[in-house]
Design a protein around this motif. Sequence first.
Motif, PDB file in Angstrom:
ATOM      1  N   SER A   1     -45.285   7.145 -83.188  1.00  0.00           N
ATOM      2  CA  SER A   1     -45.664   7.588 -84.523  1.00  0.00           C
ATOM      3  C   SER A   1     -45.889   9.079 -84.578  1.00  0.00           C
ATOM      4  CB  SER A   1     -46.937   6.866 -84.963  1.00  0.00           C
ATOM      5  OG  SER A   1     -48.008   7.221 -84.114  1.00  0.00           O
ATOM      6  N   CYS A   2     -45.607   9.791 -83.487  1.00  0.00           N
ATOM      7  CA  CYS A   2     -45.810  11.233 -83.403  1.00  0.00           C
ATOM      8  C   CYS A   2     -47.273  11.601 -83.589  1.00  0.00           C
ATOM      9  CB  CYS A   2     -44.963  11.987 -84.433  1.00  0.00           C
ATOM     10  SG  CYS A   2     -43.212  11.811 -84.147  1.00  0.00           S
TER      11      CYS A   2
ATOM     12  N   LEU B   1     -36.968   7.951 -86.172  1.00  0.00           N
ATOM     13  CA  LEU B   1     -36.556   8.816 -87.278  1.00  0.00           C
ATOM     14  C   LEU B   1     -36.409   8.038 -88.582  1.00  0.00           C
ATOM     15  CD1 LEU B   1     -33.942  11.136 -85.528  1.00  0.00           C
ATOM     16  CD2 LEU B   1     -36.252  11.717 -86.230  1.00  0.00           C
ATOM     17  N   LEU B   2     -35.983   6.795 -88.503  1.00  0.00           N
ATOM     18  CA  LEU B   2     -35.883   5.975 -89.708  1.00  0.00           C
ATOM     19  C   LEU B   2     -37.245   5.763 -90.343  1.00  0.00           C
ATOM     20  CD1 LEU B   2     -33.234   3.249 -88.747  1.00  0.00           C
ATOM     21  CD2 LEU B   2     -33.058   4.922 -90.584  1.00  0.00           C
ATOM     22  N   GLN B   3     -38.266   5.570 -89.506  1.00  0.00           N
ATOM     23  CA  GLN B   3     -39.616   5.415 -90.038  1.00  0.00           C
ATOM     24  C   GLN B   3     -40.073   6.703 -90.721  1.00  0.00           C
ATOM     25  OE1 GLN B   3     -41.365   2.724 -90.282  1.00  0.00           O
ATOM     26  NE2 GLN B   3     -43.148   3.737 -91.193  1.00  0.00           N
ATOM     27  N   MET B   4     -39.804   7.835 -90.080  1.00  0.00           N
ATOM     28  CA  MET B   4     -40.142   9.119 -90.690  1.00  0.00           C
ATOM     29  C   MET B   4     -39.363   9.326 -91.983  1.00  0.00           C
ATOM     30  SD  MET B   4     -40.200  11.663 -87.385  1.00  0.00           S
ATOM     31  CE  MET B   4     -40.353  13.090 -88.454  1.00  0.00           C
ATOM     32  N   TYR B   5     -38.103   8.915 -91.998  1.00  0.00           N
ATOM     33  CA  TYR B   5     -37.256   9.071 -93.182  1.00  0.00           C
ATOM     34  C   TYR B   5     -37.824   8.283 -94.362  1.00  0.00           C
ATOM     35  CZ  TYR B   5     -33.153   8.517 -96.199  1.00  0.00           C
ATOM     36  OH  TYR B   5     -32.303   8.497 -97.280  1.00  0.00           O
ATOM     37  N   LYS B   6     -38.241   7.046 -94.116  1.00  0.00           N
ATOM     38  CA  LYS B   6     -38.783   6.220 -95.196  1.00  0.00           C
ATOM     39  C   LYS B   6     -40.067   6.814 -95.760  1.00  0.00           C
ATOM     40  CE  LYS B   6     -36.806   1.899 -93.410  1.00  0.00           C
ATOM     41  NZ  LYS B   6     -37.119   0.576 -92.815  1.00  0.00           N
ATOM     42  N   GLU B   7     -40.941   7.259 -94.871  1.00  0.00           N
ATOM     43  CA  GLU B   7     -42.214   7.826 -95.322  1.00  0.00           C
ATOM     44  C   GLU B   7     -41.988   9.117 -96.105  1.00  0.00           C
ATOM     45  OE1 GLU B   7     -44.504   8.314 -91.812  1.00  0.00           O
ATOM     46  OE2 GLU B   7     -44.810   6.149 -91.483  1.00  0.00           O
ATOM     47  N   THR B   8     -41.092   9.972 -95.606  1.00  0.00           N
ATOM     48  CA  THR B   8     -40.835  11.246 -96.288  1.00  0.00           C
ATOM     49  C   THR B   8     -40.126  11.027 -97.613  1.00  0.00           C
ATOM     50  OG1 THR B   8     -40.590  12.263 -94.091  1.00  0.00           O
ATOM     51  CG2 THR B   8     -39.858  13.549 -95.983  1.00  0.00           C
TER      52      THR B   8
ATOM     53  N   VAL C   1     -30.968  13.026 -90.625  1.00  0.00           N
ATOM     54  CA  VAL C   1     -31.413  14.239 -89.940  1.00  0.00           C
ATOM     55  C   VAL C   1     -31.467  15.425 -90.906  1.00  0.00           C
ATOM     56  CG1 VAL C   1     -30.872  15.868 -88.096  1.00  0.00           C
ATOM     57  CG2 VAL C   1     -30.579  13.428 -87.703  1.00  0.00           C
ATOM     58  N   LEU C   2     -30.448  15.591 -91.758  1.00  0.00           N
ATOM     59  CA  LEU C   2     -30.459  16.702 -92.718  1.00  0.00           C
ATOM     60  C   LEU C   2     -31.573  16.530 -93.749  1.00  0.00           C
ATOM     61  CD1 LEU C   2     -26.667  17.389 -93.370  1.00  0.00           C
ATOM     62  CD2 LEU C   2     -28.238  18.621 -91.891  1.00  0.00           C
ATOM     63  N   PHE C   3     -31.842  15.299 -94.136  1.00  0.00           N
ATOM     64  CA  PHE C   3     -32.940  15.046 -95.076  1.00  0.00           C
ATOM     65  C   PHE C   3     -34.274  15.458 -94.462  1.00  0.00           C
ATOM     66  CE2 PHE C   3     -36.334  12.329 -96.654  1.00  0.00           C
ATOM     67  CZ  PHE C   3     -36.208  12.483 -98.023  1.00  0.00           C
ATOM     68  N   LEU C   4     -34.527  15.033 -93.227  1.00  0.00           N
ATOM     69  CA  LEU C   4     -35.788  15.376 -92.567  1.00  0.00           C
ATOM     70  C   LEU C   4     -35.864  16.867 -92.276  1.00  0.00           C
ATOM     71  CD1 LEU C   4     -36.127  12.374 -90.089  1.00  0.00           C
ATOM     72  CD2 LEU C   4     -37.417  12.773 -92.178  1.00  0.00           C
TER      73      LEU C   4
END
Length: 594
Positions: free
Chosen positions: A108-109, A170-177, A583-586
């Motif tokens: 979860s960083c 990264l998918l988890q980060m993508y959904k949250e962001t 990746v570009l979105f994040l």
Amino acid sequence: MYANYSPDEVVKCRMMARMTNSNDSGLERGYGNDYQITTRTYFQQPDSYTRSVSTERTPNVRNRKWNGGSKTFQKRPYSRRNGSRRASLEYTIQRGKERNTSALYDTSCRTTQGDTSPAHKIPSCLVKMIVNDLQPLSIVEDKGICAVMRAIEPTLKISRLTSKDLRLQLLQMYKETKEMVKKELASSDDISLTSELWVSRAEVSFVTVTCHYLGKDWHLKSHVLETANLPDEHTPKNIVDQLLKTAKAWGIKDKIHTVVMEGGTTMKDEVSKAGWTHISCLAYTLDLAFKDILEKYPGLKTLLKKSQNVVRFFHCDIKAEQKLKEYQLKLNLPESGLIQSVGNGWLSSLSMLERFVEQHQAITAVLLQRLEYNLWLADEDIKTINDVIAALQPFKKATREMSRAGYESISCIIPLVTRCQRDIEKLARNGNEVAFGLAKICEWHFCNVKFNRWLTVSTVLDPRFKKLLLSDDNNVQLSRGQILKAMDDISTSVVSAPVGSGKQSHFDCDFMRYVKERPITMFQSPLKWWRVNKDLVDLRRIACKYLGIVCTAIPLERVFAKEESDVFCNRRSCLETENVNMVLFLNSNCSTTM
């Protein structure tokens, strides 16, 4: 009974006896004779972990003396389970395996509170590196990165990490962001879009869609929304269809009013069918003007290609490059390498030609020594190159005054174009033939900028440039009429009454007051000026809409900084196709400060 055994063998035998008595044999579990309780095969963990793991305590093995010698055994962790001192060895080993072989045991960083060990920071830094530097996810499987991570934290089993594990993170980060960006967009009523077409190294075409708006704090905000694959032809219809698809997916179609991108009349018509207004990207228009001058004067195009061949010769021939450095020292020239232009963009070509003229003496000496007469440029060619450099200097001078990072409002287009045309026409009157042709082409491309309501209103409402269009009473009245039309559009969009006589009277007072205000300098922020002047209510509403439109489809650091643009584009083109969008979105939206 253990008189003939060594101390290690005694401990081993006692442990095997305990497992046999409890029907928990190590042989049955596959550990065999290789397992020794005194070695920490699965227990190389931080103290904070070992205290929480339960296992059996080996009795009578601490600080025992054997044959006159002192041997200290490692203290074993234990805990009381269900009121007894017994614990499952299998449970302990399994927990140890999970702990050591976890691909990202900080997935979860987030680090454990109070724990600042490198092992807890490595996964977070790894994810941030992928996002910040646009690295392919497969980099985590490379031997080099694994060696670096092991050097930082030897106990971390980084070799077990796979790109699939990282993709899940990264998918988890993508959904949250994504949810966070959606909430921010919900608070804005006026949004503009930009789109960029590009091709990856695998020859796959993509379109990156970015939105822009002014937040409540009067800061320009930009979010990459989607990077979509374009399997079909790059027709204006297919591109606009993708923009519509993205806008509907994000629920902002009705909030969008303008689209800034490249394209001619056909693109403009397709954008209009979607209910939006097309504004040509400033960077694209400047490049288009330079390409037109190359087509109008074929000799310039030939000369540019010949210069590219000379640069390519020195880049490919090591000995020639070494000779070039020697002549640079002899002639007291800057020890700089030659620059190769990419395509026919004006900035890339200008950078190459400026460096070429700077190193002309050294280049000529090397070419004559190597008998490369086909690459040699005559004095007349150098004079033409100097004319091209002089004709493009107004472009370079004007763009340098813009912000060097992020995006700039469309309010800068009319001032920039006006200044460029004035300087180029001055060069044309002094006998520069290239500037003479470029002046005519710029006049054709930019003849309607002062008649475009989006450009004029934004320029008038920018305190830096307002005097340019409010120089006399006639221009003041024209600007007033265009701003009133803009107010009518806003009133219609929010389903309220049109601007009446009472509102016009209040508007006229605010407008004349704004006209009399002293302009701010080029180094001051127009958005900050509007944030402070809250009493100009009607004008603030229009300024919020028009100053939130950007002048280029890509950030300025990639438009006017060739090296940064090359690095970004090269890294982006190496991303895996299935990970490009994420990746570009994040990279655009996620805070990943290292």
